[in-house]
Write an enzyme that holds these catalytic residues in place. Structure first.
Site, PDB file in Angstrom:
ATOM      1  CG  ASP A  76       0.180  -0.076   2.635  1.00 50.68           C
ATOM      2  OD1 ASP A  76       1.013  -0.765   3.068  1.00 50.68           O
ATOM      3  OD2 ASP A  76      -0.455   0.851   3.414  1.00 50.68           O
ATOM      4  CG  ASP A 106       7.367   4.496   2.016  1.00 49.83           C
ATOM      5  OD1 ASP A 106       7.185   3.504   2.484  1.00 49.83           O
ATOM      6  OD2 ASP A 106       6.578   4.915   2.858  1.00 49.83           O
ATOM      7  CD  GLU A 138       4.143   0.598   7.874  1.00 50.09           C
ATOM      8  OE1 GLU A 138       4.811   0.615   7.803  1.00 50.09           O
ATOM      9  OE2 GLU A 138       3.401   2.038   5.871  1.00 50.09           O
ATOM     10  CD  GLU A 139       3.151   4.210   4.195  1.00 52.10           C
ATOM     11  OE1 GLU A 139       2.708   4.536   5.863  1.00 52.10           O
ATOM     12  OE2 GLU A 139       3.799   3.187   3.536  1.00 52.10           O
ATOM     13  CD  GLU A 166       8.585   0.812   5.209  1.00 49.18           C
ATOM     14  OE1 GLU A 166       8.724   1.776   4.563  1.00 49.18           O
ATOM     15  OE2 GLU A 166       7.648   0.069   5.572  1.00 49.18           O
TER      16      GLU A 166
HETATM   17 ZN    ZN Z   1       6.682   2.603   4.103  1.00 45.72          ZN
END
Ligand code: ZN
Length: 391
Positions: A76, A106, A138-139, A166
Protein backbone atom coordinates in the site's frame (compact mmCIF):
# COMPACT_ATOMS: atom_id res chain seq x y z
CA UNK A 1 10.54 -23.28 -15.66
CA UNK A 2 11.65 -20.24 -17.63
CA UNK A 3 9.35 -17.38 -16.75
CA UNK A 4 9.77 -13.83 -17.98
CA UNK A 5 12.76 -11.78 -16.84
CA UNK A 6 12.30 -8.09 -16.15
CA UNK A 7 14.56 -5.44 -14.68
CA UNK A 8 13.68 -3.89 -11.34
CA UNK A 9 12.84 -0.63 -13.17
CA UNK A 10 10.39 -2.43 -15.48
CA UNK A 11 8.74 -4.15 -12.55
CA UNK A 12 8.59 -0.90 -10.59
CA UNK A 13 6.71 0.66 -13.52
CA UNK A 14 4.15 -2.16 -13.33
CA UNK A 15 3.76 -1.91 -9.54
CA UNK A 16 3.40 1.89 -9.53
CA UNK A 17 0.62 1.50 -12.12
CA UNK A 18 -1.61 -0.13 -9.49
CA UNK A 19 -3.24 2.55 -7.34
CA UNK A 20 -2.88 0.79 -4.00
CA UNK A 21 -3.58 3.77 -1.75
CA UNK A 22 -4.33 2.26 1.67
CA UNK A 23 -8.09 2.93 1.50
CA UNK A 24 -8.35 1.12 -1.86
CA UNK A 25 -8.09 -2.61 -2.74
CA UNK A 26 -4.67 -4.11 -3.50
CA UNK A 27 -5.84 -7.43 -4.95
CA UNK A 28 -5.04 -6.45 -8.56
CA UNK A 29 -1.40 -5.92 -7.60
CA UNK A 30 -1.34 -9.16 -5.60
CA UNK A 31 -2.80 -11.07 -8.57
CA UNK A 32 -0.11 -9.58 -10.81
CA UNK A 33 2.61 -10.77 -8.41
CA UNK A 34 0.98 -14.20 -7.97
CA UNK A 35 0.77 -14.61 -11.75
CA UNK A 36 4.38 -13.48 -12.28
CA UNK A 37 5.60 -15.98 -9.67
CA UNK A 38 3.48 -18.76 -11.16
CA UNK A 39 5.11 -18.17 -14.55
CA UNK A 40 8.34 -19.02 -12.73
CA UNK A 41 6.80 -22.10 -11.14
CA UNK A 42 6.59 -20.48 -7.70
CA UNK A 43 3.32 -20.98 -5.81
CA UNK A 44 1.98 -18.25 -3.51
CA UNK A 45 0.01 -18.42 -0.30
CA UNK A 46 -2.58 -15.65 -0.13
CA UNK A 47 -3.84 -14.23 3.16
CA UNK A 48 -6.96 -12.19 2.28
CA UNK A 49 -8.87 -9.76 4.47
CA UNK A 50 -12.47 -10.60 5.45
CA UNK A 51 -13.95 -8.56 2.59
CA UNK A 52 -11.66 -10.12 -0.01
CA UNK A 53 -10.57 -6.68 -1.21
CA UNK A 54 -7.04 -6.86 0.15
CA UNK A 55 -4.50 -9.60 0.60
CA UNK A 56 -0.98 -10.38 1.65
CA UNK A 57 1.16 -12.78 -0.37
CA UNK A 58 3.75 -15.24 0.90
CA UNK A 59 5.93 -17.39 -1.34
CA UNK A 60 9.05 -19.49 -0.83
CA UNK A 61 11.89 -20.08 -3.28
CA UNK A 62 14.26 -22.95 -2.51
CA UNK A 63 13.69 -25.82 -0.08
CA UNK A 64 10.08 -25.80 1.14
CA UNK A 65 9.10 -25.76 4.80
CA UNK A 66 12.57 -24.60 5.86
CA UNK A 67 12.97 -21.31 7.74
CA UNK A 68 14.89 -18.90 5.54
CA UNK A 69 15.27 -15.22 4.80
CA UNK A 70 12.05 -13.29 4.14
CA UNK A 71 12.00 -10.17 1.99
CA UNK A 72 9.16 -8.13 3.41
CA UNK A 73 7.41 -5.15 1.85
CA UNK A 74 4.06 -3.42 2.10
CA UNK A 75 2.12 -2.97 -1.12
CA UNK A 76 0.00 0.00 0.00
CA UNK A 77 0.93 3.64 -0.50
CA UNK A 78 -0.17 6.92 1.09
CA UNK A 79 -2.76 9.14 -0.64
CA UNK A 80 -1.83 11.74 -3.26
CA UNK A 81 -4.85 13.91 -2.45
CA UNK A 82 -4.03 17.58 -2.15
CA UNK A 83 -0.48 17.09 -3.39
CA UNK A 84 0.82 18.90 -6.47
CA UNK A 85 2.42 16.30 -8.75
CA UNK A 86 4.37 17.23 -11.89
CA UNK A 87 3.28 14.01 -13.61
CA UNK A 88 0.69 11.27 -13.02
CA UNK A 89 1.67 9.68 -9.67
CA UNK A 90 0.59 6.24 -10.93
CA UNK A 91 2.69 6.32 -14.10
CA UNK A 92 6.43 5.83 -13.55
CA UNK A 93 8.31 8.79 -15.05
CA UNK A 94 12.07 9.09 -15.42
CA UNK A 95 13.75 12.47 -15.22
CA UNK A 96 17.50 12.97 -14.62
CA UNK A 97 18.22 9.49 -13.30
CA UNK A 98 15.30 9.68 -10.88
CA UNK A 99 12.16 7.57 -11.14
CA UNK A 100 9.03 9.43 -10.07
CA UNK A 101 5.78 7.87 -8.88
CA UNK A 102 3.77 7.15 -5.74
CA UNK A 103 5.45 4.34 -3.82
CA UNK A 104 8.76 4.43 -5.71
CA UNK A 105 10.66 4.95 -2.44
CA UNK A 106 8.03 3.74 0.04
CA UNK A 107 8.24 0.92 -0.89
CA UNK A 108 7.46 -0.57 -4.26
CA UNK A 109 11.12 -0.09 -5.26
CA UNK A 110 12.13 -2.84 -2.86
CA UNK A 111 9.30 -5.14 -3.99
CA UNK A 112 10.34 -4.57 -7.62
CA UNK A 113 13.94 -5.56 -6.82
CA UNK A 114 12.75 -8.66 -4.93
CA UNK A 115 10.58 -9.73 -7.89
CA UNK A 116 13.34 -8.99 -10.42
CA UNK A 117 15.64 -11.26 -8.39
CA UNK A 118 13.27 -14.26 -8.53
CA UNK A 119 14.70 -15.78 -11.76
CA UNK A 120 18.21 -15.30 -10.33
CA UNK A 121 17.19 -17.01 -7.05
CA UNK A 122 15.70 -19.89 -9.06
CA UNK A 123 18.81 -20.30 -11.20
CA UNK A 124 20.80 -21.63 -8.24
CA UNK A 125 20.17 -24.53 -5.88
CA UNK A 126 19.53 -22.58 -2.67
CA UNK A 127 20.22 -24.33 0.62
CA UNK A 128 18.51 -21.54 2.58
CA UNK A 129 15.12 -20.57 1.10
CA UNK A 130 14.20 -16.99 0.30
CA UNK A 131 10.62 -16.05 1.14
CA UNK A 132 8.62 -13.14 -0.25
CA UNK A 133 6.25 -11.55 2.27
CA UNK A 134 4.15 -8.73 0.84
CA UNK A 135 1.55 -7.07 3.07
CA UNK A 136 -1.12 -4.33 2.92
CA UNK A 137 -2.37 -1.50 5.14
CA UNK A 138 1.08 -0.77 6.61
CA UNK A 139 0.56 2.96 6.25
CA UNK A 140 -2.52 2.91 8.48
CA UNK A 141 -0.97 1.06 11.40
CA UNK A 142 0.83 -2.07 10.12
CA UNK A 143 -2.56 -3.82 9.95
CA UNK A 144 -2.23 -6.25 7.03
CA UNK A 145 0.99 -7.92 8.13
CA UNK A 146 -0.55 -9.10 11.42
CA UNK A 147 -2.82 -11.86 10.00
CA UNK A 148 0.11 -13.06 7.87
CA UNK A 149 2.42 -13.25 10.88
CA UNK A 150 -0.36 -15.10 12.75
CA UNK A 151 0.00 -17.93 10.22
CA UNK A 152 3.77 -18.29 10.68
CA UNK A 153 4.57 -21.78 11.84
CA UNK A 154 1.31 -23.25 10.53
CA UNK A 155 0.31 -22.52 6.91
CA UNK A 156 3.31 -20.26 6.31
CA UNK A 157 6.93 -21.16 7.00
CA UNK A 158 8.15 -18.96 9.82
CA UNK A 159 11.20 -17.04 8.58
CA UNK A 160 14.49 -17.28 10.45
CA UNK A 161 15.40 -13.74 9.37
CA UNK A 162 13.31 -10.91 7.91
CA UNK A 163 14.64 -8.07 5.76
CA UNK A 164 12.09 -5.24 5.85
CA UNK A 165 12.80 -3.16 2.74
CA UNK A 166 11.64 0.28 3.91
CA UNK A 167 13.72 3.07 2.37
CA UNK A 168 16.99 3.37 4.34
CA UNK A 169 19.22 4.31 1.37
CA UNK A 170 20.48 0.71 1.69
CA UNK A 171 21.97 1.29 5.11
CA UNK A 172 21.25 -1.10 7.98
CA UNK A 173 18.62 0.04 10.50
CA UNK A 174 18.43 -2.02 13.69
CA UNK A 175 16.05 0.03 15.85
CA UNK A 176 13.04 2.28 15.55
CA UNK A 177 10.49 3.92 17.77
CA UNK A 178 7.11 2.32 18.39
CA UNK A 179 4.01 4.48 17.88
CA UNK A 180 1.06 3.79 20.18
CA UNK A 181 -2.25 5.60 19.75
CA UNK A 182 -4.90 6.06 22.42
CA UNK A 183 -8.44 7.35 22.25
CA UNK A 184 -10.20 8.80 25.30
CA UNK A 185 -13.98 9.33 25.39
CA UNK A 186 -15.28 11.50 28.22
CA UNK A 187 -19.03 11.20 28.86
CA UNK A 188 -20.45 14.04 30.96
CA UNK A 189 -23.98 15.30 31.43
CA UNK A 190 -25.53 18.11 29.41
CA UNK A 191 -27.28 21.05 31.12
CA UNK A 192 -28.22 24.63 30.30
CA UNK A 193 -25.00 26.55 30.80
CA UNK A 194 -26.80 28.92 33.21
CA UNK A 195 -27.37 25.86 35.42
CA UNK A 196 -23.84 24.52 35.19
CA UNK A 197 -23.80 22.65 38.54
CA UNK A 198 -26.50 20.29 37.20
CA UNK A 199 -24.20 19.10 34.42
CA UNK A 200 -20.83 17.40 34.15
CA UNK A 201 -18.60 19.34 31.78
CA UNK A 202 -16.79 16.78 29.63
CA UNK A 203 -14.34 19.40 28.33
CA UNK A 204 -13.32 20.40 31.87
CA UNK A 205 -12.61 16.75 32.65
CA UNK A 206 -10.67 16.44 29.39
CA UNK A 207 -8.61 19.43 30.59
CA UNK A 208 -7.58 17.50 33.71
CA UNK A 209 -6.56 14.56 31.55
CA UNK A 210 -4.56 16.92 29.31
CA UNK A 211 -2.60 18.18 32.32
CA UNK A 212 -1.82 14.61 33.37
CA UNK A 213 -0.71 13.76 29.83
CA UNK A 214 1.56 16.82 29.81
CA UNK A 215 3.16 15.53 33.04
CA UNK A 216 3.76 12.15 31.48
CA UNK A 217 5.24 13.86 28.42
CA UNK A 218 7.71 15.70 30.65
CA UNK A 219 8.62 12.59 32.60
CA UNK A 220 9.36 10.71 29.36
CA UNK A 221 11.89 13.42 28.52
CA UNK A 222 13.59 12.97 31.90
CA UNK A 223 14.06 9.22 31.47
CA UNK A 224 17.44 7.90 30.29
CA UNK A 225 17.84 9.08 26.72
CA UNK A 226 18.94 7.09 23.70
CA UNK A 227 21.19 9.35 21.58
CA UNK A 228 20.70 7.12 18.53
CA UNK A 229 17.21 8.59 18.13
CA UNK A 230 16.19 12.09 17.13
CA UNK A 231 14.66 13.27 19.41
CA UNK A 232 16.50 10.99 21.87
CA UNK A 233 13.47 10.31 24.09
CA UNK A 234 9.89 9.06 23.78
CA UNK A 235 7.42 11.78 22.81
CA UNK A 236 3.77 12.14 23.81
CA UNK A 237 1.41 14.33 21.80
CA UNK A 238 -2.29 15.00 22.03
CA UNK A 239 -3.11 14.94 18.33
CA UNK A 240 -6.87 15.40 18.16
CA UNK A 241 -9.62 16.80 20.37
CA UNK A 242 -13.32 17.27 19.79
CA UNK A 243 -16.07 18.24 22.22
CA UNK A 244 -19.04 20.39 23.01
CA UNK A 245 -22.37 21.07 21.35
CA UNK A 246 -23.16 24.81 21.59
CA UNK A 247 -22.01 27.87 23.56
CA UNK A 248 -24.99 27.66 25.95
CA UNK A 249 -24.84 23.91 26.71
CA UNK A 250 -22.61 22.20 29.26
CA UNK A 251 -20.72 19.78 26.98
CA UNK A 252 -21.83 16.17 27.31
CA UNK A 253 -18.88 14.66 25.51
CA UNK A 254 -15.25 15.20 24.63
CA UNK A 255 -13.07 12.84 22.65
CA UNK A 256 -9.34 13.07 22.31
CA UNK A 257 -6.51 11.08 20.85
CA UNK A 258 -2.88 11.05 21.82
CA UNK A 259 0.15 9.20 20.59
CA UNK A 260 3.37 8.07 22.19
CA UNK A 261 6.43 7.38 20.08
CA UNK A 262 8.25 5.02 22.40
CA UNK A 263 11.96 4.29 22.33
CA UNK A 264 12.93 0.69 23.16
CA UNK A 265 12.69 0.17 26.91
CA UNK A 266 9.72 2.47 27.52
CA UNK A 267 6.93 0.54 29.25
CA UNK A 268 3.76 1.26 27.27
CA UNK A 269 1.53 -0.68 29.65
CA UNK A 270 2.77 1.48 32.54
CA UNK A 271 1.67 4.62 30.68
CA UNK A 272 -1.67 2.98 29.94
CA UNK A 273 -2.17 1.99 33.60
CA UNK A 274 -1.18 5.47 34.77
CA UNK A 275 -3.73 7.35 32.65
CA UNK A 276 -6.47 4.82 33.47
CA UNK A 277 -5.75 5.11 37.19
CA UNK A 278 -5.84 8.92 36.98
CA UNK A 279 -9.20 8.80 35.18
CA UNK A 280 -10.67 6.25 37.58
CA UNK A 281 -9.37 7.74 40.83
CA UNK A 282 -9.23 11.49 40.18
CA UNK A 283 -11.85 12.27 37.51
CA UNK A 284 -14.66 9.72 37.58
CA UNK A 285 -15.65 9.88 41.29
CA UNK A 286 -16.33 13.64 41.06
CA UNK A 287 -18.24 13.21 37.78
CA UNK A 288 -20.44 10.45 39.18
CA UNK A 289 -21.36 12.46 42.28
CA UNK A 290 -23.47 14.55 39.89
CA UNK A 291 -24.21 12.10 37.09
CA UNK A 292 -23.94 8.34 37.74
CA UNK A 293 -23.94 7.69 33.99
CA UNK A 294 -20.82 9.81 33.48
CA UNK A 295 -17.56 8.07 32.77
CA UNK A 296 -14.34 7.84 30.79
CA UNK A 297 -13.39 5.18 28.24
CA UNK A 298 -9.75 4.72 27.33
CA UNK A 299 -8.62 2.49 24.46
CA UNK A 300 -5.36 1.77 22.70
CA UNK A 301 -6.45 1.96 19.06
CA UNK A 302 -3.16 1.04 17.43
CA UNK A 303 0.22 -0.13 18.58
CA UNK A 304 3.43 -0.95 16.77
CA UNK A 305 6.09 -2.20 19.15
CA UNK A 306 9.35 -0.26 19.41
CA UNK A 307 11.99 -2.28 17.63
CA UNK A 308 15.52 -3.06 18.66
CA UNK A 309 17.30 -5.95 17.00
CA UNK A 310 19.78 -6.37 19.85
CA UNK A 311 23.54 -6.70 19.68
CA UNK A 312 23.61 -10.41 18.85
CA UNK A 313 21.05 -10.30 16.03
CA UNK A 314 21.76 -12.75 13.22
CA UNK A 315 19.53 -10.62 10.95
CA UNK A 316 21.71 -7.53 11.52
CA UNK A 317 24.92 -9.50 11.09
CA UNK A 318 23.74 -10.89 7.75
CA UNK A 319 22.50 -7.50 6.49
CA UNK A 320 25.82 -5.84 7.37
CA UNK A 321 27.78 -8.64 5.71
CA UNK A 322 25.72 -8.48 2.49
CA UNK A 323 25.75 -4.66 2.43
CA UNK A 324 29.49 -4.53 3.14
CA UNK A 325 28.92 -2.16 6.06
CA UNK A 326 29.92 -2.15 9.70
CA UNK A 327 27.61 0.44 11.19
CA UNK A 328 23.90 0.34 12.06
CA UNK A 329 21.39 3.17 12.41
CA UNK A 330 18.26 4.00 14.40
CA UNK A 331 15.24 5.81 12.94
CA UNK A 332 12.15 7.49 14.34
CA UNK A 333 9.60 6.16 11.82
CA UNK A 334 7.92 2.84 12.47
CA UNK A 335 8.04 -0.29 10.32
CA UNK A 336 6.75 -3.85 10.42
CA UNK A 337 10.14 -4.96 11.85
CA UNK A 338 8.89 -4.59 15.44
CA UNK A 339 5.98 -6.96 14.76
CA UNK A 340 8.21 -9.60 13.13
CA UNK A 341 10.71 -9.32 15.96
CA UNK A 342 8.02 -9.74 18.65
CA UNK A 343 6.69 -12.80 16.76
CA UNK A 344 10.11 -14.45 17.00
CA UNK A 345 11.47 -13.72 13.53
CA UNK A 346 14.55 -11.50 13.96
CA UNK A 347 14.19 -8.54 11.61
CA UNK A 348 16.36 -5.81 10.16
CA UNK A 349 15.40 -2.81 8.03
CA UNK A 350 17.27 -2.21 4.79
CA UNK A 351 15.88 -0.98 1.50
CA UNK A 352 16.44 1.31 -1.46
CA UNK A 353 15.40 4.96 -1.55
CA UNK A 354 15.39 7.82 0.91
CA UNK A 355 12.74 8.10 3.62
CA UNK A 356 12.79 11.88 3.01
CA UNK A 357 11.01 11.20 -0.31
CA UNK A 358 8.35 8.98 1.23
CA UNK A 359 4.81 10.39 1.36
CA UNK A 360 5.78 13.55 -0.57
CA UNK A 361 4.50 14.99 -3.86
CA UNK A 362 6.76 13.92 -6.73
CA UNK A 363 8.07 10.99 -4.67
CA UNK A 364 11.13 9.55 -6.38
CA UNK A 365 13.87 6.97 -6.11
CA UNK A 366 17.29 7.11 -7.74
CA UNK A 367 17.93 4.37 -10.28
CA UNK A 368 21.25 3.89 -8.55
CA UNK A 369 19.40 2.84 -5.37
CA UNK A 370 17.61 0.06 -7.28
CA UNK A 371 20.98 -1.06 -8.69
CA UNK A 372 22.39 -1.21 -5.15
CA UNK A 373 19.41 -3.24 -3.95
CA UNK A 374 19.71 -5.61 -6.95
CA UNK A 375 23.38 -6.17 -6.06
CA UNK A 376 22.49 -6.72 -2.38
CA UNK A 377 19.94 -9.39 -3.36
CA UNK A 378 22.53 -10.97 -5.66
CA UNK A 379 24.85 -11.35 -2.67
CA UNK A 380 21.95 -12.75 -0.65
CA UNK A 381 21.45 -15.34 -3.40
CA UNK A 382 25.15 -16.33 -3.23
CA UNK A 383 24.94 -16.64 0.54
CA UNK A 384 21.69 -18.62 0.41
CA UNK A 385 23.27 -21.07 -2.03
CA UNK A 386 26.39 -21.86 -0.09
CA UNK A 387 25.53 -22.03 3.51
CA UNK A 388 23.72 -20.87 6.52
CA UNK A 389 26.48 -19.60 8.83
CA UNK A 390 26.23 -15.83 9.12
CA UNK A 391 29.40 -14.98 10.96
ZN1 ZN B 1 6.69 2.25 4.12
Amino acid sequence: MNGPSYSSVELLARLVGFDTTSHKPNVALIHFVEDYLLQHGVASEIVPNAAGTKASLYASIGPQGVPGVALSGHTDVVPVDGQAWTSDPFVLAERDGKLYGRGTADMKGFIACALAAVPKFLARPLTVPIHLAFSYDEEIGCLGVRPMIAEFGTRLTKPRIVFVGEPTSMSVVDSHKGPVRWRIDVRGRAAHSSMAPLGVNAITVAGKLLRELAEIENELKLRPQDPRFDPPYATLQVTKIEGGTATNIVPISCTMQFDVRAIPGVDISAIDRRIRAFAANVCVPEMQKIAPEAGIDIDIVNQVPPYSAGASSEAVALALKLAGQNETHAVSYATEAGLFQVAGSPAVVIGPGDIAQAHTADEWIEKDQLDKCDAFLGRLRDWAEHGSAVR
